[in-house]
Design an enzyme around this catalytic site. Sequence first.
Site: not given
Ligand code: AMP
Length: 548
Positions: A248, A253
């Site tokens: 992650k 995004r």
């Molecule tokens: P959060 O921002 O904590 O809700 O986590 C979700 C976000 O992680 C997504 O919207 C992406 O921007 C980010 N992200 C980073 N790496 C990945 C990945 N390998 N697959 C999907 N999302 C990812």
Amino acid sequence: MLFNELVIVFDNLSKTSKRLELTEILSNFFKKLKCEEIGFITLLCMGKIFPASEGKELGMASNLMIDAIALASGSEKNEVKKQWNIYGDIGETAKKCMSKKKQVSLIIKELSIKELKEVLYKLPEISGKGSSDLKLKLVSKLLSMTDSLGAMYLTRIMIGSMRTGVGQGVIRDALAKAFNAKPEDVERAYNLCADYSIVASKVCSNPELIINPKIILFSPINMMLFLKAQSVKEAFERVGRPARIEVKYDGMRAQIHKKDNEIQIFTRNLDNVSNQFPDAIQLVKECVTANTIIFECEIVGFSPKTNKPLAFQFLSKRIKRKYEIETAIKEIPIKMFCFDLLLLDDKNYLDEKFIDRHEALKKSINENNNIMLAKGIITKEDSEAEKLFNEGIKEQEGVMFKSLIAPYSPGARVGHGVKLKSHMKELDLVITEAYYGKGRRKDWFGSFTLSCYDTENDKYLTIGKLGTGFSDEQLKEMNELVKKSIISKDDEKVILSPNIVVEVEYEEIQKSPTYSSGYALRFPRLVRIRYDKKPDEASNLFMIDELK
Ligand code: AMP
């Protein structure tokens, strides 16, 4: 349609907070509208002017609004300011001043929605020398083309503080009711273009058009969201074994739309940031082989000196930057880590299994050091997942677990994927009030009320007060953001329209009667400002109930 006809509807909406009544008022109103005007009017009912994907902002500061009210009402600027201090609400101030207008005969011509749209769409285009004067003239002319109640709503629309209580759920139900469509169909159509102005025009002209909605290139698709898991075991339980586990990344995004040489980039908030990232566009041009494609990736900033990933705060400077883009590219170069495919050569991939979407994405990119697939493995073993998680938290934020067989569900926080982060005690919350500092800092906002989102009622409920964790730069940034969102004020604090989302760490959540959510955060501290999140994507009451 005249703006004043809409004002009557706004006024009726303001008299109730009951969802069913709001829906009824709007659906009756929608039935009367022409299909060419319903799109913009729908946005206005939601308190918006532009669809998020257009990346436009009116940027109307309270000060300019005060000047415009003074000019339109023939009052002294100081008098308007005085009224603002009394009413604490700039909309009410406009109403009061306009009702005392000296030259009563000044309503030359009544404002139509068409004229309003023309002026509001022109305002952000005005720049350079003399632009403030021109904006002032245009805004004050708008104010003088309506009555005092109209001026109140116009002011609220322009400073982004409409509080009609009309959220996406109400719009969905009102459109469905007005045009005999199913709410689920309206919602699906919205998720595919993330723009209720488009959905409203379509459903108005022919409700059949939304039954099998098509992906529209360059109109962003509402992104699929992920749930949180607390452990590797729980993550596997949610997505099934085997799963794909990916690093992650801590970046932005991005949803990339490409047709031949035209490429556009949208953030998770559906803002168009193509101008800020010409380097990403160039990478896609060079390395993505498909002619027509929509895919998602995480754009991560890297240090030009050490080539190590930079924390998101650095990249966020690039998202906001409008000028000297070339310098920014050198200061914060980026890499792109691709992870999902939505459309390829006119084939809609949303209902394909993730494993097939991933395979097709892989074939569409010539990977190199700057653009590549997100690092990951397919496994059913806890031990292998733990190993990647440990790697993931060292350099990045953690890992994502993804079901191999799940479709891409636009706009939904479904369990097709879950995130597992290192320190789980974080929430994304919305700033709804800001308090003036004390003594020397009395002109400076030093602490902020945090609120979570109440999905059911489309409201923000308070959960704590944030006063620590800021770097000087972050505090300055917060002050600038706060100033743009002020709705009303008193001696102690200002009330804000819910625009600013922050990520906050905390020690514990306790039950508490002090805050309207019924909970209080112990020791909240700022991690970062989340420019990439919409307020209604903030942690909701349901999530907080679960965490408790
Ligand atoms: P959060 O921002 O904590 O809700 O986590 C979700 C976000 O992680 C997504 O919207 C992406 O921007 C980010 N992200 C980073 N790496 C990945 C990945 N390998 N697959 C999907 N999302 C990812």
